[in-house]
Design a protein around this motif. Structure first.
Motif, PDB file in Angstrom:
ATOM      1  N   ASP A 165      12.392   1.003   5.162  1.00  0.00           N
ATOM      2  CA  ASP A 165      11.630   0.258   4.150  1.00  0.00           C
ATOM      3  C   ASP A 165      12.259   0.264   2.697  1.00  0.00           C
ATOM      4  O   ASP A 165      11.826  -1.099   2.186  1.00  0.00           O
ATOM      5  CB  ASP A 165      10.374   1.678   3.600  1.00  0.00           C
ATOM      6  CG  ASP A 165       9.095   1.062   3.079  1.00  0.00           C
ATOM      7  OD1 ASP A 165       8.976   0.081   3.002  1.00  0.00           O
ATOM      8  OD2 ASP A 165       8.458   1.897   2.268  1.00  0.00           O
ATOM      9  N   TYR A 199       6.442  -1.571  11.022  1.00  0.00           N
ATOM     10  CA  TYR A 199       6.171  -1.143   9.773  1.00  0.00           C
ATOM     11  C   TYR A 199       6.946  -2.039   8.761  1.00  0.00           C
ATOM     12  O   TYR A 199       6.509  -2.331   7.707  1.00  0.00           O
ATOM     13  CB  TYR A 199       6.417   0.113   9.565  1.00  0.00           C
ATOM     14  CG  TYR A 199       5.865   0.733   8.113  1.00  0.00           C
ATOM     15  CD1 TYR A 199       4.609   0.983   7.808  1.00  0.00           C
ATOM     16  CD2 TYR A 199       6.733   0.765   7.103  1.00  0.00           C
ATOM     17  CE1 TYR A 199       4.088   1.334   6.644  1.00  0.00           C
ATOM     18  CE2 TYR A 199       6.507   1.322   5.923  1.00  0.00           C
ATOM     19  CZ  TYR A 199       5.154   1.588   5.662  1.00  0.00           C
ATOM     20  OH  TYR A 199       5.006   2.250   4.236  1.00  0.00           O
ATOM     21  N   CYS A 205       3.672  -2.808   6.566  1.00  0.00           N
ATOM     22  CA  CYS A 205       3.734  -2.434   5.126  1.00  0.00           C
ATOM     23  C   CYS A 205       3.173  -3.451   4.067  1.00  0.00           C
ATOM     24  O   CYS A 205       2.886  -3.231   3.075  1.00  0.00           O
ATOM     25  CB  CYS A 205       4.966  -1.663   4.695  1.00  0.00           C
ATOM     26  SG  CYS A 205       6.368  -2.785   4.597  1.00  0.00           S
ATOM     27  N   GLY A 250      -1.314  -0.694   6.593  1.00  0.00           N
ATOM     28  CA  GLY A 250      -0.430   0.305   6.225  1.00  0.00           C
ATOM     29  C   GLY A 250      -1.005   1.847   6.150  1.00  0.00           C
ATOM     30  O   GLY A 250      -0.270   2.561   7.146  1.00  0.00           O
ATOM     31  N   CYS A 264       0.255   4.556   9.100  1.00  0.00           N
ATOM     32  CA  CYS A 264       0.860   5.637   8.678  1.00  0.00           C
ATOM     33  C   CYS A 264       0.189   6.879   9.187  1.00  0.00           C
ATOM     34  O   CYS A 264       0.753   8.017   9.583  1.00  0.00           O
ATOM     35  CB  CYS A 264       1.047   5.579   7.136  1.00  0.00           C
ATOM     36  SG  CYS A 264       1.904   7.068   6.369  1.00  0.00           S
ATOM     37  N   ASN A 276       0.375   2.670  -2.792  1.00  0.00           N
ATOM     38  CA  ASN A 276       0.084   1.232  -2.769  1.00  0.00           C
ATOM     39  C   ASN A 276      -1.034   1.071  -3.990  1.00  0.00           C
ATOM     40  O   ASN A 276      -0.550  -0.005  -4.608  1.00  0.00           O
ATOM     41  CB  ASN A 276      -0.364   0.664  -1.484  1.00  0.00           C
ATOM     42  CG  ASN A 276       0.148   0.706  -0.360  1.00  0.00           C
ATOM     43  OD1 ASN A 276       1.720   0.793  -0.764  1.00  0.00           O
ATOM     44  ND2 ASN A 276      -0.315   0.833   0.883  1.00  0.00           N
ATOM     45  N   THR A 308      -1.495  -5.543   0.747  1.00  0.00           N
ATOM     46  CA  THR A 308      -2.090  -4.194   0.805  1.00  0.00           C
ATOM     47  C   THR A 308      -3.491  -3.968   0.562  1.00  0.00           C
ATOM     48  O   THR A 308      -3.835  -5.023   0.129  1.00  0.00           O
ATOM     49  CB  THR A 308      -1.099  -2.968   0.094  1.00  0.00           C
ATOM     50  OG1 THR A 308      -1.529  -3.367  -1.048  1.00  0.00           O
ATOM     51  CG2 THR A 308       0.408  -3.312   0.474  1.00  0.00           C
TER      52      THR A 308
END
Length: 307
Positions: A71, A143, A151, A156, A160, A203, A217
């Protein structure tokens, strides 16, 4: 010492860089679902396999470290993390001097290291853990990488929550009981919600830097005001979910135990509820969310065992 400020200092990759890349402050996100899996297993049978328990924790910690590394790498390559919007060196390791190649290699190393205990589990128990792990591994790669990383999408939180909060308990219970029981996913609703809310916290605080980077997001799509309102609703639903799940199973004593135990951290829930999502309070928001992941998971696990 690690170089500060980008390319001039980039290239060194000491043990502290690798540790920060693994982000141990986030490990509760994998440890808590693993604990829940042990509590579910303990409710089903009296004995827990210590070797499988150790394997589970080693695998999930290495897998989460790999996710964190990938990430960070993806955020740096895509320009999401910069010196201007990343004041914390522990949260943006590559920005503050670690080589992107070294970061990517570290992530791959975490993943490969997880294959060692995973291989032993498959040797002992067959292909079921392999299939569950493969699903998680595919989501892990998708991801952070690809033309449309998860993501960067409103999926996301859901992914997750499902992978960390759902698949870890599903695999963990199988490793202890040798039974693939999809009802575990219902019992895992609290950690599923916990992981989703934890990501939504992140986020929701990062809207200002995610929008220019092209991220879409859920928080970016609905805006700050709606994000704050939805976050508070999800926070309360998550904290209440253990009692709701236990009550739905008519495990009244366990639900009562959780409610009593949750009084110990009710003030932290209230404090988290009052916080405003945004870059100014990001540190406090994420610390509070991570702390609650641990406390809710511990209270839920305790209630399942003694209730």
């Amino acid at each position: 010492m690690r170089g500060i400020g980008g390319k001039d200092g980039r290239g060194r990759a000491g043990w502290l860089d690798v540790l920060n890349l693994a982000a141990p402050q986030t490990w509760t996100g994998s440890v808590t679902p693993a604990l829940v899996s042990l509590a579910i297993s303990r409710h089903r049978q009296a004995h827990l396999d210590p070797v499988m328990t150790v394997c589970l924790f080693v695998i999930v910690l290495l897998m989460q470290s790999a996710v964190n590394a990938f990430d960070d790498y993806a955020d740096f390559v895509k320009g999401t993390d910069t010196l201007d919007n990343s004041p914390d060196a522990q949260d943006a390791v590559i920005v503050y001097g670690m080589s992107p190649k070294a970061a990517l290699a570290s992530g791959v190393s975490f993943l490969l290291a997880a294959l060692l205990p995973a291989g032993y589990v498959v040797y002992r128990l067959g292909v079921v853990p392999l299939v569950i792990g493969a699903i998680g591994g595919v989501v892990l790669v998708c991801y952070a990488f690809g033309p449309a990383p998860i993501c960067y999408l409103p999926l996301g939180e859901l992914c997750c929550g499902f992978v960390m909060g759902g698949l870890i308990p599903l695999a963990g219970v199988y490793m202890q009981t040798r039974v693939l029981d999809f009802f575990v996913l219902f019992e895992a609703i609290p950690p599923i919600l916990g992981m989703a809310v934890n990501m939504f916290s992140n986020n929701g605080c990062d809207i200002a830097r995610d929008l220019p980077a092209g991220r879409k997001t859920l928080a970016c799509l609905i805006g700050q005001r709606r994000t704050d309102a939805l976050y508070r609703f999800c926070l309360l639903l998550w904290v209440a979910s253990p009692a709701l799940v236990l009550s739905a199973q008519r495990r009244w004593s366990a639900a009562l135990v959780y409610c009593i135990a949750s009084l110990a951290f009710a003030h932290l829930v209230a404090r988290q509820y009052r916080r405003q999502l945004g870059p100014e309070e990001r540190g406090e928001v994420m610390t509070g969310a991570t702390t609650l992941v641990s406390l809710v998971g511990l209270a839920y696990s305790f209630a399942m065992i003694v209730g």
